[in-house]
Write an enzyme that holds these catalytic residues in place. Structure first.
Site, short mmCIF file in Angstrom:
data_model
loop_
_atom_site.label_atom_id
_atom_site.label_comp_id
_atom_site.label_asym_id
_atom_site.label_seq_id
_atom_site.Cartn_x
_atom_site.Cartn_y
_atom_site.Cartn_z
N HIS A 167 3.73 0.16 10.33
CA HIS A 167 3.36 -0.24 8.97
C HIS A 167 3.11 1.01 8.14
O HIS A 167 2.30 1.86 8.51
CB HIS A 167 2.09 -1.11 8.96
N ASP B 15 -3.01 -15.29 3.62
CA ASP B 15 -3.00 -13.98 2.98
C ASP B 15 -2.24 -14.04 1.64
O ASP B 15 -2.64 -13.42 0.67
CB ASP B 15 -2.38 -12.92 3.90
N ARG C 45 -6.64 -11.91 -5.32
CA ARG C 45 -7.18 -10.54 -5.41
C ARG C 45 -6.49 -9.76 -6.53
O ARG C 45 -7.11 -8.98 -7.24
CB ARG C 45 -6.98 -9.79 -4.07
N SER D 92 -5.73 -8.15 5.39
CA SER D 92 -4.46 -8.63 4.85
C SER D 92 -3.28 -8.08 5.67
O SER D 92 -2.41 -8.83 6.12
CB SER D 92 -4.36 -8.18 3.38
N LYS E 83 -0.93 -10.20 9.11
CA LYS E 83 0.54 -10.35 9.18
C LYS E 83 1.10 -9.65 10.42
O LYS E 83 2.01 -10.15 11.08
CB LYS E 83 1.16 -9.78 7.90
N1 URA Z 1 -0.63 -4.42 1.57
C1 URA Z 1 -0.98 -5.63 2.06
O1 URA Z 1 -0.24 -6.25 2.80
N2 URA Z 1 -2.20 -6.10 1.70
C2 URA Z 1 -3.06 -5.45 0.90
O2 URA Z 1 -4.14 -5.95 0.64
C3 URA Z 1 -2.66 -4.20 0.39
C4 URA Z 1 -1.43 -3.69 0.74
#
Ligand code: URA
Length: 452
Positions: free
Chosen positions: A86, A173, A180, A195, A199
């Site tokens: 990521h 999310d 948000r 968040s 995932k």
């Molecule tokens: N990327 C995400 O997947 N979530 C966030 O809150 C910020 C960046």
């Protein structure tokens, strides 16, 4: 239990219990708890943070709001190691596109029965940052929406897939992120960590590599903030039993020589073909791949050994065939891409920005260039925007390079002369020079820290 009491507790800095968090999230998803109530709680978290326990529970609840990629029962699971990466995103960040074929080639060539697989789920570009899915779609026909069965077949047959997030992955999310986004609660480390990790955990991984960017073009500009985010991600990953590492990497100038989806795929192809490799990009690719192999081999292969395997594969151009297969196995027409490489330059306009004095290039502001790419049509201001993948920038000089007056610093690929008029001033502001006879210039290294 009442939502108001849960919000008040958080507002006072007290810990919410697992049951309270479950009540809040499930109530929200069922429509029993209103958006204004969850927003108030998110704002309370923004100011009060979360305890480790709260973060663990909240992440698990978000993750379990959807499905998890199933692991096949008829393969020797103890041998397979599923690992993803990521990146917190930046400008010109094309590392994933190079790393996947590279790591897989190393596995095939050197690792025998060490079986590292990469189920890669990526996102799209938004604002000044680019996204892996958009880059992959520069190759016409490439399909990023895979059914679970197709994804698992690719993982079984070729050891990786490159896909977008499906509706069934952490749906909570998606809804909370939208909230948000409009309530000023994006920049909260526990909310970001939960968040991202909700995932990633849905991929059923054994390991994960984080590339947390810091600097002018990063989501978080200050190294302390980026480090706090990296530590949060690592803590949650480790608590869930994932082998993990976080690289803190500098994102002040665009990574590599090219920015823009099509141009970046070109750069990846050239990199893997042994034609041209920008040193910072090469360093980040090598360190990321080496760590992925080290973790994926359950530490049987050291980072140094893994890096020299990667260097050999790159020097011989041996990962290029897997790079090509990466597109073709998901319906991308790579031959058309190669033909387009030669033709599209006739159809787009170019404009070179020339140095107006001699000196050392001291800044090429990544965020400003990323915003300019959006203005040229190559990125999205809002999620729904369509993009032109062929506009972009080619960078001729990197920060720290010596430049002579009149030399081209950057080439803009664009669609109309008026666009250049609109961006000239900001382009000029994005680039700074220092005189070589002035204060000595020291470039910040691309790799700031490795956190384990
Ligand atoms: N990327 C995400 O997947 N979530 C966030 O809150 C910020 C960046």
């Amino acid at each position: 239990m009442q939502a108001k009491e849960i919000i008040t507790k958080k507002r006072k800095g007290l810990e919410n219990s697992k049951d309270e968090l479950e009540f809040l999230l499930s109530g929200f998803l069922k429509g029993e708890i209103k958006e204004y109530q969850l927003s108030a709680w998110l704002m309370a978290v923004f100011f009060q943070g979360m305890t480790e326990k709260e973060l663990t529970h909240w992440t698990e609840l978000m993750w379990h709001s959807g499905s998890t990629l199933p692991r096949e029962k008829n393969v020797n699971l103890s041998k397979q190691f599923w690992i993803d990466k990521h990146s917190t995103g930046g400008v010109g960040d094309k590392v994933s596109l190079i790393l996947v074929p590279l790591v897989r080639k190393v596995v095939e060539k050197f690792l025998g029965d060490i079986d590292i697989r990469i189920p890669m789920i990526s996102g799209r570009g938004l604002g000044h940052t680019g996204g892996t899915l958009d880059k992959l779609e520069s190759v016409s026909g490439f399909s990023t929406q895979l059914e679970t069965r197709e994804a698992l077949d690719l993982l079984k047959d070729q050891g990786f897939f490159m896909a977008g997030q499906t509706e069934s992955i952490a749906p909570a999310d998606r809804r909370i992120y939208s909230l948000r986004d409009v309530t000023g609660t994006i920049e909260s480390i526990p909310l970001i960590v939960s968040s991202i990790m909700s995932k990633k955990l849905a991929e059923n991984l054994d390991g994960i590599l984080f590339d947390v960017k810091t600097g002018l073009g990063a989501f978080m500009e200050k190294i302390e903030d980026s480090k706090a985010l990296a530590c949060g991600l690592l803590a949650v990953a480790k608590r869930q039993g994932l082998e993990s590492v976080a690289l803190l990497s500098q994102m002040d100038e665009p990574l590599g020589y090219k920015v823009g989806n099509f141009l970046e795929v070109e750069e990846c192809a050239d990199f893997l073909n042994g034609k041209k490799r920008e040193p910072d990009l090469e360093k980040l690719v090598l360190v990321s791949s080496a760590w992925m192999i080290h973790l994926g081999s359950r530490k049987k292969v050291s980072c140094a050994e893994a890096q020299s395997m990667c260097e050999e594969v790159i020097a011989r151009g041996e990962a290029f065939s897997i790079f090509r297969k990466m597109f073709e196995s998901q319906n991308g027409n790579f031959q058309a891409f190669e033909e387009e490489r030669d033709q599209f330059r006739d159809r787009y306009l170019t404009w070179d920005y020339l140095a107006d004095c001699s000196g050392i290039l001291s800044e090429m502001h990544a965020r400003k260039l990323g915003v300019l790419l959006v203005e040229l049509g190559g990125g999205r201001a809002v999620k729904e925007d369509s993009i032109d993948g062929k506009v972009g920038f080619e960078v001729f000089k990197k920060v720290g390079d010596e430049v002579k007056e009149g030399e081209p610093l950057i080439r803009v690929y664009h669609r109309s002369a008026s666009e250049i008029e609109n961006i000239k001033e900001t382009l000029k502001e994005s680039i700074k020079m220092v005189n070589p006879s002035g204060i000595p210039f020291k470039k910040t290294p691309i790799l700031r820290e490795v956190l384990t």
